[in-house]
Design a protein around this motif. Sequence first.
Motif, PDB file in Angstrom:
ATOM      1  N   LYS A 128      -4.218  -1.356   3.384  1.00 48.67           N
ATOM      2  CA  LYS A 128      -5.335  -1.715   2.489  1.00 48.67           C
ATOM      3  C   LYS A 128      -6.557  -2.132   3.310  1.00 48.67           C
ATOM      4  CE  LYS A 128      -2.382  -3.497  -1.206  1.00 48.67           C
ATOM      5  NZ  LYS A 128      -1.665  -4.705  -1.628  1.00 48.67           N
ATOM      6  N   LYS A 129      -6.286  -2.721   4.478  1.00 45.63           N
ATOM      7  CA  LYS A 129      -7.391  -3.261   5.292  1.00 45.63           C
ATOM      8  C   LYS A 129      -7.594  -2.514   6.612  1.00 45.63           C
ATOM      9  CE  LYS A 129      -7.319  -7.876   3.300  1.00 45.63           C
ATOM     10  NZ  LYS A 129      -7.064  -9.307   3.490  1.00 45.63           N
ATOM     11  N   ARG A 130      -6.555  -1.836   7.088  1.00 41.80           N
ATOM     12  CA  ARG A 130      -6.664  -1.118   8.361  1.00 41.80           C
ATOM     13  C   ARG A 130      -6.326   0.348   8.162  1.00 41.80           C
ATOM     14  NH1 ARG A 130      -6.257  -4.999  13.131  1.00 41.80           N
ATOM     15  NH2 ARG A 130      -6.627  -6.966  12.038  1.00 41.80           N
ATOM     16  N   TYR A 136      -0.134  -5.373   9.781  1.00 38.73           N
ATOM     17  CA  TYR A 136      -1.396  -5.089   9.091  1.00 38.73           C
ATOM     18  C   TYR A 136      -1.215  -4.064   7.977  1.00 38.73           C
ATOM     19  CZ  TYR A 136      -3.053  -7.529  13.206  1.00 38.73           C
ATOM     20  OH  TYR A 136      -3.230  -8.474  14.196  1.00 38.73           O
ATOM     21  N   SER A 137      -1.804  -4.366   6.827  1.00 40.79           N
ATOM     22  CA  SER A 137      -1.696  -3.475   5.668  1.00 40.79           C
ATOM     23  C   SER A 137      -2.706  -2.330   5.752  1.00 40.79           C
ATOM     24  CB  SER A 137      -1.946  -4.269   4.381  1.00 40.79           C
ATOM     25  OG  SER A 137      -2.108  -3.371   3.295  1.00 40.79           O
ATOM     26  N   HIS A 182       0.833  -1.197   0.000  1.00 38.39           N
ATOM     27  CA  HIS A 182       0.000   0.000   0.000  1.00 38.39           C
ATOM     28  C   HIS A 182       0.876   1.259   0.000  1.00 38.39           C
ATOM     29  CE1 HIS A 182      -3.990   1.593   0.405  1.00 38.39           C
ATOM     30  NE2 HIS A 182      -3.741   2.229   1.535  1.00 38.39           N
TER      31      HIS A 182
END
Lengths: 184, 184
Positions: free
Chosen positions: A88-90, A85-86, A55
């Motif tokens: 993109k999701k967080r 955690y990426s 990301h």
Amino acid sequence: MKKVTLGPQTFLYPLPALLVGTKVDDTPNFMTAAWCAIAASKPAAASVAIRKDRHTLKGVEQQGTFSLNVPSAALAKKVDYCGIYSGKKRDKSHIFQIFYGVLKTAPLVQECPVNLECKVIHSLDLGSHNLIVGEIIETHVSENCVTDGKPNPKMIDPLIYAAGTSEYYRFGDIIGKAFNIGKD
Amino acid sequence: MKKVTLGPQTFLYPLPALLVGTKVDDTPNFMTAAWCAIAASKPAAASVAIRKDRHTLKGVEQQGTFSLNVPSAALAKKVDYCGIYSGKKRDKSHIFQIFYGVLKTAPLVQECPVNLECKVIHSLDLGSHNLIVGEIIETHVSENCVTDGKPNPKMIDPLIYAAGTSEYYRFGDIIGKAFNIGKD
């Protein structure tokens, strides 16, 4: 001492555990990175290797800027969170207190004692990773970590990443003064 | 905490204190370098920034190979010596016990617990320095520093270079396991 060969491996000691700050689609994001270094002095430049699917690479490409933030050992859990955690999701924009310097698109972490603002000057395709080289535009240091106009490692208490065993360490004892103890 | 700005500076923490091994005009030479990092994983690659007037750059250009050697804290004086004195004026080929691996032109330091053999794949002109990127061809680790097939930082006892105060440190306490302590 006998040596064993392990093939082509990415083992270097020490490595840092830095937070790379970018803005991705206008949201501040922070990735943990160990594969960073200084790349030149005039102009001052730094490099960071970023995996192509990250990301953070999207943010670097969108803005042409990024920040390198040196966390102290006290921030280890938050740094590790940013490595697991990426973005993109967080949404990682609320983990730290953010400020901006000269570059208005490179978020800086207030809690990190040292912050470098960087402007991309090269992007080298190395296969798995792009090696991003940024000119260092400005350096911010927390006032309580500055001695005689320079950052003081004892006060910064930086986090170290140890490859192989994948552990975080802190600085230990001073061995001696560089450009000095080796004089003949 | 209030921040102070120091201009474009090359302050990152931690930095390594590695020995870059080359052959210059057929003589093994070792330069101390802090501006090194891993640059990619597939293929495994490492980068090192080398000032343009350095004897080591001549060796890199002659051979297209170099080594990165990770010294332990016990080698601090010799490492510092290699950072103070240029191979142009001092023969540094007798300081360490040297061996060769796959690449026959990249001298490796037996006393250093970790050695990477590198083959140049890029040289990026950054002004004061060339950023040399090498594919890592082989990794050698001293047998007594390997645990479960991986290098063990506690046994390696690596040297750290601290910019700003220009001091060598050693590793201190373990803070925690990476990719673990930050899980939510």
